[in-house]
Design a protein around this motif. Structure first.
Motif, mmCIF file in Angstrom:
data_model
loop_
_atom_site.group_PDB
_atom_site.id
_atom_site.type_symbol
_atom_site.label_atom_id
_atom_site.label_comp_id
_atom_site.label_asym_id
_atom_site.label_seq_id
_atom_site.Cartn_x
_atom_site.Cartn_y
_atom_site.Cartn_z
ATOM 1 N N LEU A 262 0.869 -1.175 0.000
ATOM 2 C CA LEU A 262 0.000 0.000 0.000
ATOM 3 C C LEU A 262 0.900 1.217 0.000
ATOM 4 O O LEU A 262 1.627 1.473 0.955
ATOM 5 C CB LEU A 262 -0.889 0.004 1.245
ATOM 6 C CG LEU A 262 -1.726 1.272 1.486
ATOM 7 C CD1 LEU A 262 -2.736 1.478 0.365
ATOM 8 C CD2 LEU A 262 -2.423 1.210 2.837
ATOM 9 N N ILE B 52 -10.882 2.405 0.581
ATOM 10 C CA ILE B 52 -10.510 1.208 -0.165
ATOM 11 C C ILE B 52 -11.749 0.422 -0.566
ATOM 12 O O ILE B 52 -12.616 0.139 0.256
ATOM 13 C CB ILE B 52 -9.571 0.306 0.665
ATOM 14 C CG1 ILE B 52 -8.263 1.044 0.977
ATOM 15 C CG2 ILE B 52 -9.283 -1.002 -0.073
ATOM 16 C CD1 ILE B 52 -7.329 0.251 1.884
ATOM 17 N N GLY C 256 -13.096 -3.117 -2.993
ATOM 18 C CA GLY C 256 -12.629 -4.416 -3.477
ATOM 19 C C GLY C 256 -13.695 -5.463 -3.248
ATOM 20 O O GLY C 256 -14.530 -5.339 -2.342
ATOM 21 N N LYS D 32 -9.329 -7.093 2.397
ATOM 22 C CA LYS D 32 -9.384 -5.743 2.972
ATOM 23 C C LYS D 32 -9.253 -5.784 4.497
ATOM 24 O O LYS D 32 -8.521 -4.999 5.089
ATOM 25 C CB LYS D 32 -10.668 -5.032 2.545
ATOM 26 C CG LYS D 32 -10.823 -4.824 1.048
ATOM 27 C CD LYS D 32 -12.024 -3.977 0.682
ATOM 28 C CE LYS D 32 -13.343 -4.599 1.096
ATOM 29 N NZ LYS D 32 -13.626 -5.877 0.368
ATOM 30 N N THR E 127 -12.588 1.108 4.679
ATOM 31 C CA THR E 127 -12.980 0.156 3.646
ATOM 32 C C THR E 127 -14.491 0.194 3.518
ATOM 33 O O THR E 127 -15.218 0.429 4.494
ATOM 34 C CB THR E 127 -12.532 -1.284 3.958
ATOM 35 O OG1 THR E 127 -13.312 -1.815 5.040
ATOM 36 C CG2 THR E 127 -11.057 -1.328 4.317
ATOM 37 N N PHE F 87 -9.032 3.780 -3.550
ATOM 38 C CA PHE F 87 -8.180 2.659 -3.929
ATOM 39 C C PHE F 87 -9.019 1.438 -4.290
ATOM 40 O O PHE F 87 -10.026 1.144 -3.628
ATOM 41 C CB PHE F 87 -7.233 2.292 -2.781
ATOM 42 C CG PHE F 87 -6.159 3.302 -2.527
ATOM 43 C CD1 PHE F 87 -4.859 3.102 -2.983
ATOM 44 C CD2 PHE F 87 -6.436 4.478 -1.842
ATOM 45 C CE1 PHE F 87 -3.865 4.039 -2.752
ATOM 46 C CE2 PHE F 87 -5.451 5.421 -1.611
ATOM 47 C CZ PHE F 87 -4.162 5.208 -2.069
ATOM 48 N N GLU F 88 -8.588 0.736 -5.332
ATOM 49 C CA GLU F 88 -9.200 -0.534 -5.710
ATOM 50 C C GLU F 88 -8.236 -1.647 -5.337
ATOM 51 O O GLU F 88 -7.054 -1.609 -5.688
ATOM 52 C CB GLU F 88 -9.488 -0.556 -7.211
ATOM 53 C CG GLU F 88 -9.890 -1.900 -7.776
ATOM 54 C CD GLU F 88 -11.282 -2.367 -7.336
ATOM 55 O OE1 GLU F 88 -11.717 -3.433 -7.796
ATOM 56 O OE2 GLU F 88 -11.921 -1.650 -6.532
ATOM 57 N N MET F 89 -8.732 -2.639 -4.609
ATOM 58 C CA MET F 89 -7.893 -3.721 -4.098
ATOM 59 C C MET F 89 -8.312 -5.055 -4.697
ATOM 60 O O MET F 89 -9.496 -5.366 -4.801
ATOM 61 C CB MET F 89 -7.987 -3.770 -2.568
ATOM 62 C CG MET F 89 -7.140 -4.833 -1.921
ATOM 63 S SD MET F 89 -7.179 -4.676 -0.101
ATOM 64 C CE MET F 89 -6.315 -6.175 0.369
ATOM 65 N N ILE G 87 -2.983 -3.362 -4.773
ATOM 66 C CA ILE G 87 -3.901 -2.265 -4.479
ATOM 67 C C ILE G 87 -3.361 -1.021 -5.163
ATOM 68 O O ILE G 87 -2.158 -0.759 -5.149
ATOM 69 C CB ILE G 87 -4.050 -2.048 -2.951
ATOM 70 C CG1 ILE G 87 -5.092 -0.966 -2.669
ATOM 71 C CG2 ILE G 87 -2.727 -1.733 -2.289
ATOM 72 C CD1 ILE G 87 -5.473 -0.866 -1.188
#
Length: 372
Positions: free
Chosen positions: A19, A44, A46, A52, A318, A336-338, A343
């Motif tokens: 990260l 975040i 996802g 996460k 998240t 953010f895309e995890m 990520i």
């Protein structure tokens, strides 16, 4: 501030996972979400099962061996990744403290057993202890020259040992070392789900949520907060078993808070309990809330983010709520895309030049930010 974090061989993270909160863009809007070139407000996203929650546990693993804070061993079951080789979990932290870059990395063979530690400030290595090669640590702090370096207890961090057993000389490096510990001790993680809450880091000392709000004379402010959140109510302070607590006042009758409150309102009471501290006392250094809006309407989610931004605390949240993925709230390098393997911020997940007018939610749902 936390700048970067890396982890491997821990829970769902088999290979190196990073990260990076320093990989920002030069957007001219929502500048307050970036501080000194570091993301201060991060959200975040996802799919379920990408890790996460495990990312939060990985970041807060540092609490276990550097502080005396409340530990929750249950959440750290199945510590090592099932496919890891060697059987060591690896953690890397990079902080900005007192305008210096502080790096701390370590390896563990289980939740408590420390195998390797290295600590540096502005590229100067101050501590190195590799227990696989030697029983003696290398320590370069001014004032620690006579400190015993042969440490047999492999559950004792060499950094904590130095902090507790030396009178370090007063200089910039040692002051930063002490400030590093203060930062770690003031990190906070919490999560609220049905019938359960989890908290790591910052102490609550067994406090009762409603009693603490009343004791701090924040009942009226809590009422205002709930009304801002769309929960029209009036609160009263009442005595219960000899202690002051909070009740809903409905048509002149006081009803127990938790008997009347909805699931979302109960979650809000937990949030407000912590919010008191990082709003009024600036005691929290870093905040991570997992599934922060699991019980919230999207407008309430936006309000919570705005409230957190006002405090100035560095936070990571998240969520699955794409309604708050908007440039009105944050900016593309803060979302953010995890996935299971990496990520990345939205701004680094597309070749398009993102502008303030772009509809990030619409682009996200259309797959514009797929990073794998």
């Amino acid at each position: 501030m936390l700048r970067k974090f890396k982890v491997s061989n821990f829970k769902s993270f088999e290979k190196g996972f990073e990260l990076d909160l320093t990989n920002v863009n030069g957007y001219e809007f929502n500048k307050d979400s970036i501080k000194s070139g570091v993301v201060n407000n991060a959200i975040i996203y996802g799919h379920n099962g990408v890790g996460k929650s495990n990312l939060a546990l990985a970041i807060f693993d540092i609490i276990e061996h550097l502080t005396d804070k409340q530990r929750n061993e249950a959440v750290y079951k199945n510590y090592l990744n099932a496919y890891c080789d060697p059987n060591l979990a690896y953690f890397y932290y990079e902080f900005s403290i007192n305008s210096k870059i502080v790096v701390y990395e370590y390896k563990k063979s289980d939740y408590k057993t420390i195998v390797y530690e290295r600590f540096q400030i502005d590229d100067e290595e101050l501590v190195l202890f590799d227990r696989t090669k030697t029983s003696n640590a290398t320590i370069s702090f001014k004032g620690a020259e006579t400190l015993k370096t042969d440490i047999e207890n492999n559950q004792l961090s060499i950094l904590k040992y130095i902090k507790n057993n030396t009178e370090l000389v007063h200089n910039d490096v040692n002051t930063t070392f002490q400030a590093f510990f203060t930062f770690i001790e003031q990190m906070l993680y919490f999560r609220s789900l049905l019938n359960s809450t989890t908290h790591l880091g910052f102490d609550i000392d067994g406090k009762n949520i409603l009693e603490d709000i009343a004791k701090k004379k924040n009942t009226k402010n809590f009422e205002t907060f709930l009304n801002q959140a769309g929960i029209e109510c009036k609160l009263s302070e009442v005595e219960e078993l000899g202690r002051k607590t909070i009740a809903f006042n409905l048509n002149g009758e006081d009803l127990p808070f938790y008997e009347v409150a909805s699931t979302g309102t109960i979650a809000l009471s937990l949030f407000y309990f912590w919010y008191q501290d990082f709003k009024e006392n600036s005691k929290v250094s870093f905040l991570f809330i997992d599934e922060f809006d699991a019980f919230y309407h999207h407008s309430l989610s936006s309000l919570i983010v705005e409230k957190l931004k006002e405090t100035g605390v560095q936070f990571v949240l998240t969520t699955h709520n794409t309604a708050i993925m908007t440039n009105d709230l944050l900016r593309p390098d803060c979302y953010f895309e995890m996935t299971k393997n990496r990520i990345s911020s939205l701004s680094k997940s597309t070749q398009k030049e993102l502008r303030e007018a772009h509809d990030l939610e619409k682009m996200y749902k259309a797959g514009s930010f797929d990073i794998e």
